[in-house]
Scaffold this active site. Sequence first.
Site, PDB file in Angstrom:
ATOM      1  N   THR A  91     -30.107  29.515  69.785  1.00  0.00           N
ATOM      2  CA  THR A  91     -29.646  29.361  70.793  1.00  0.00           C
ATOM      3  C   THR A  91     -30.343  29.748  71.652  1.00  0.00           C
ATOM      4  OG1 THR A  91     -29.329  32.509  69.667  1.00  0.00           O
ATOM      5  CG2 THR A  91     -27.483  30.358  69.653  1.00  0.00           C
ATOM      6  N   THR A 145     -30.519  28.723  64.375  1.00  0.00           N
ATOM      7  CA  THR A 145     -29.771  30.290  63.280  1.00  0.00           C
ATOM      8  C   THR A 145     -28.796  30.015  62.402  1.00  0.00           C
ATOM      9  OG1 THR A 145     -30.214  31.302  64.912  1.00  0.00           O
ATOM     10  CG2 THR A 145     -27.983  32.208  63.468  1.00  0.00           C
TER      11      THR A 145
END
Length: 330
Positions: free
Chosen positions: A95, A12
């Site tokens: 993540t 991300t």
Amino acid sequence: MSKIAFIGTGGTISSLGKGPLDIVHYGATKSMLPAGDILAAVPQVHEVAEVFPVPFSHVPSPNIYYPEWKALAALCLKLVDEHPDLSGIVIGHGTATLEETAYALGLLLKVSIPVVVVGSQRPLSGLASDASMNLVNAVRVAADPNSRGRGVLVLLNDEIHPARDVTKTATYRLQTFKAADFGMLGYVDGPYISYYRRSERVTAPETEFDSSDLDALPRVDITYAYAGADGVDVDAYVAAGAKGIVSAGFAPGMAPPGQMVALERAAKAGVVVVQATRAGSGVVHDSDRLAEINFIPADNLNPQKARILLALALTRSSERAEIMRMFKTY
């Protein structure tokens, strides 16, 4: 000014959505910037350190496993050899598996400078993205001399966490990474970095594991406890060649009857079984019952990290006492 290497692996923190309001479905664009372009998008990093990009494959973090861990460990060692004045290394990471990569590197790295793994909950292109601030703070932490000797660190949301203890706890919230049992190591508040504790467990580079001559990890699977689980997954793992199985059991560390029968059967067949808990925090202690069936307690490692340690442990021993020592050490 401190010299910092930035390795971008994707995720991300490197992603671009369709626009600033695309903070959920941005993965569909499959657009991830390499390390150099991320630094160009966040020029403020150069105000806190001399940062240079290091090429690496950029992929969604669910795609990352041992080959990437091995490559990252080798790359970090190469960077230290090539840059004697290097103060620290920052690794950008998605993540989803960030905590697993960080813990694996905490067991495999052979460098003494700080290594900080950083991610973000919102894409680089998103409105109010945390990507830029997280990256700047990760560089600050990597450059701080007080970060030395603390093993691999994880930085998000102004918080510094130890790789061993931290886990992702929410899908989209910015404060997702937490260390449930012991809390964070410290904070980053602008230029101020404040540490409040150290981990007592051994971490990189003072570990007994080495990926340089290890091509692959032995297969280790996780079986999850739930009411009525019959253990069919355990039998399938054994049939697939599992050398170890981690039981994500009920707290404080037990499997439902059908699953327990299958786990005991696996242990008798030579598969190493580690008993963890699905609770999210707390310790699984050794007991007469676990010793009787040759299971190994996971201490307070969550199942996914117990799996990593068990896989590495199995490259050195399959003896219960020796693997228990490793779980108490790392």
